[in-house]
Design a protein around this motif. Structure first.
Motif, mmCIF file in Angstrom:
data_model
loop_
_atom_site.group_PDB
_atom_site.id
_atom_site.type_symbol
_atom_site.label_atom_id
_atom_site.label_comp_id
_atom_site.label_asym_id
_atom_site.label_seq_id
_atom_site.Cartn_x
_atom_site.Cartn_y
_atom_site.Cartn_z
ATOM 1 N N VAL A 252 0.862 -1.185 0.000
ATOM 2 C CA VAL A 252 0.000 0.000 0.000
ATOM 3 C C VAL A 252 0.899 1.236 0.000
ATOM 4 N N LYS A 253 0.683 2.123 -0.952
ATOM 5 C CA LYS A 253 1.529 3.308 -1.057
ATOM 6 C C LYS A 253 0.683 4.539 -1.342
ATOM 7 N N GLU A 254 0.947 5.634 -0.613
ATOM 8 C CA GLU A 254 0.274 6.881 -0.915
ATOM 9 C C GLU A 254 0.875 7.482 -2.178
ATOM 10 N N ILE A 255 0.020 7.889 -3.087
ATOM 11 C CA ILE A 255 0.476 8.481 -4.341
ATOM 12 C C ILE A 255 -0.215 9.835 -4.519
ATOM 13 N N PRO A 256 0.261 10.684 -5.434
ATOM 14 C CA PRO A 256 -0.397 11.971 -5.662
ATOM 15 C C PRO A 256 -1.861 11.780 -6.066
ATOM 16 N N ARG A 257 -2.712 12.695 -5.637
ATOM 17 C CA ARG A 257 -4.132 12.633 -6.003
ATOM 18 C C ARG A 257 -4.304 13.150 -7.434
ATOM 19 N N ASP A 258 -3.764 12.411 -8.348
ATOM 20 C CA ASP A 258 -3.785 12.748 -9.761
ATOM 21 C C ASP A 258 -4.573 11.654 -10.480
ATOM 22 N N LYS A 259 -5.656 12.024 -11.182
ATOM 23 C CA LYS A 259 -6.496 11.015 -11.839
ATOM 24 C C LYS A 259 -5.714 10.199 -12.864
ATOM 25 N N ASN A 260 -4.620 10.783 -13.369
ATOM 26 C CA ASN A 260 -3.797 10.047 -14.331
ATOM 27 C C ASN A 260 -2.979 8.942 -13.668
ATOM 28 N N LYS A 261 -2.955 8.957 -12.325
ATOM 29 C CA LYS A 261 -2.217 7.933 -11.599
ATOM 30 C C LYS A 261 -3.084 6.704 -11.287
ATOM 31 N N LEU A 262 -4.371 6.771 -11.577
ATOM 32 C CA LEU A 262 -5.239 5.615 -11.345
ATOM 33 C C LEU A 262 -4.834 4.483 -12.285
ATOM 34 N N LYS B 138 -18.237 12.304 -7.288
ATOM 35 C CA LYS B 138 -17.490 13.132 -6.340
ATOM 36 C C LYS B 138 -16.049 12.648 -6.170
ATOM 37 N N PHE B 139 -15.827 11.350 -6.286
ATOM 38 C CA PHE B 139 -14.496 10.749 -6.140
ATOM 39 C C PHE B 139 -13.461 11.486 -6.981
ATOM 40 N N PHE B 140 -13.825 11.805 -8.239
ATOM 41 C CA PHE B 140 -12.863 12.388 -9.166
ATOM 42 C C PHE B 140 -12.575 13.860 -8.882
ATOM 43 N N THR B 141 -13.465 14.532 -8.164
ATOM 44 C CA THR B 141 -13.248 15.951 -7.887
ATOM 45 C C THR B 141 -12.077 16.169 -6.936
ATOM 46 N N TYR B 142 -11.674 15.120 -6.209
ATOM 47 C CA TYR B 142 -10.542 15.231 -5.280
ATOM 48 C C TYR B 142 -9.220 14.832 -5.930
ATOM 49 N N LEU B 143 -9.278 14.386 -7.177
ATOM 50 C CA LEU B 143 -8.044 13.970 -7.859
ATOM 51 C C LEU B 143 -7.547 15.141 -8.699
ATOM 52 N N ASP B 144 -7.175 16.231 -7.998
ATOM 53 C CA ASP B 144 -6.856 17.492 -8.663
ATOM 54 C C ASP B 144 -5.394 17.880 -8.575
ATOM 55 N N GLN B 145 -4.563 16.978 -8.064
ATOM 56 C CA GLN B 145 -3.135 17.289 -7.988
ATOM 57 C C GLN B 145 -2.459 16.962 -9.314
ATOM 58 N N VAL B 146 -1.399 17.698 -9.614
ATOM 59 C CA VAL B 146 -0.585 17.409 -10.786
ATOM 60 C C VAL B 146 0.742 16.863 -10.288
#
Length: 372
Positions: free
Chosen positions: A183-193, A253-261
């Motif tokens: 389990v690893k924390e990653i940037p909240r970037d939708k492209n990282k899904l 709503k899930f995707f609205t929090y994936l706003d980091q680059v």
């Protein structure tokens, strides 16, 4: 929601900065023994069977909450003590690991390394000592935990905070199989899904489990268990929802929090040029210190001599064997030579275990490597 700026890039762990050249001097040993006897953190260390973890904070050894065992911040360094008994014996045995997060500072991991040797001195000098690097841990280390979680920042980041207005959202990435899920924390970037894995968006009091369409059962089950644990830690106040990639609308709503680059990460992967075992001997029998290749390929315990120090390199892990009849200089500088050796190889990010000959029977990872 306003777009979050790119994450600030921190300096990654530089294995060349370990400063192991300081280890082994008589002054350093005397200081360590004196310091160990007055280190409050060691007061009850090694008295009972079980696992104990400390975190390095401003050069100090501080207790790490048991509920957070298995969670490591990538900006920190930790000391892990495993105390155990062998079958048919009441004697206590020890393995001490110092764990280095990829963004831990030189001061932190230098202190962790120093304090590890200090703790070994406090426990009689016989514990097996290990160096562990984030995402390159030994099999032995990983067996201590049901799962290992890598979190961004330092421990002050407040992983267990439950106030929604104070909580920093986190995106966790679950990757693995039946042999283990990391389990690893990653940037909240939708492209990282990643469609082949599972992700959890942790908003403090709202939890979303996003199942990639090609994720496996082990990743999904591990994520479900993780959410159950988070709810328990937050006194049942958190609510959760499971999302399947194929059936989740882009407007959720899930995707609205994936706003980091996210910035590109430095590649710290390790792909050795070969996988052949190598055994080196460190000896001063000739009157000066001499380091030489002893053998390649299959290695057995018979290849080790109690009069010298050996470095056994499996290319995925390095073992420092200290013979019980080694000279004082050979013993003092064993770990330093191992570090110097690694500086000349193509694989610095590997675990290191320092083993005394009289403790070989307790070094399960070492004996397993010999049998491989």
């Amino acid at each position: 929601m306003a777009e979050t700026p790119a994450l600030r890039k921190h300096k990654k762990y530089d294995w060349k900065d370990s400063n192991l050249a300081l280890f082994g001097s008589k002054l350093e040993h005397d200081l360590k023994k004196e310091s160990a006897e007055h280190e409050p953190a060691w007061e009850n260390a090694g008295k009972e069977v079980g696992l104990k973890i400390w975190r390095i904070v401003n050069f100090q050894v501080t207790d790490w909450p048991e509920v957070d065992y298995g969670k490591f911040y990538e900006g920190d360094s930790y000391i892990i003590l495993d105390t155990y008994k062998k079958s048919g014996s009441e004697a206590l045995y020890y393995d001490i690991h110092f764990w280095i997060g990829q963004y831990s500072t030189q001061d932190e991991y230098g202190t962790a390394a120093y304090k590890t040797v200090e703790l070994a001195t406090y426990l009689g000098g016989t514990p097996i000592q290990h160096r562990e690097i984030q995402e390159h841990e030994s099999k032995q280390f990983r067996k201590y935990f049901v799962s290992i979680t890598y979190l961004k920042g330092g421990a002050d980041s407040g992983f267990r905070t439950v106030k929604a207005d104070e909580y920093t959202p986190r995106l966790l990435h679950f990757h693995g199989d039946r042999r283990g899920v990391t389990v690893k924390e990653i940037p909240r970037d939708k492209n990282k899904l990643d469609s082949t894995d599972v992700h959890i968006l942790d908003l403090g009091l709202e939890l979303y489990q996003w199942n990639g369409k090609s994720s496996n059962k082990d990743e999904r089950v591990k994520a479900m268990q993780y959410i159950v644990d988070l709810k328990e830690q937050r006194c049942g106040k958190a609510v959760s929802e499971v999302l399947d990639e194929e059936f989740t609308e882009p407007s959720h709503k899930f995707f609205t929090y994936l706003d980091q680059v996210a910035e590109d990460d430095d590649d710290q992967s390790y792909d050795p040029k070969d996988t052949i075992n190598e055994l080196y001997r460190l000896s001063d029998e000739s009157g000066s210190m001499f380091f030489s290749l002893e053998k390649t390929g299959s290695v057995t315990l018979k290849d080790f001599d109690g009069k010298d120090v050996f470095i056994f390199d499996t290319k995925t892990e390095v073992f420092v064997f200290i013979g019980k009849d080694t000279s004082a200089d050979e013993s003092k500088f064993a770990m330093t030579y191992a570090h110097t050796y690694l500086m000349k190889t193509d694989h610095p990010l590997v675990p290191i275990s320092c083993i005394l000959e009289q403790a070989v029977d307790a070094a399960f990872n070492f004996t397993a490597a010999l049998a491989a």
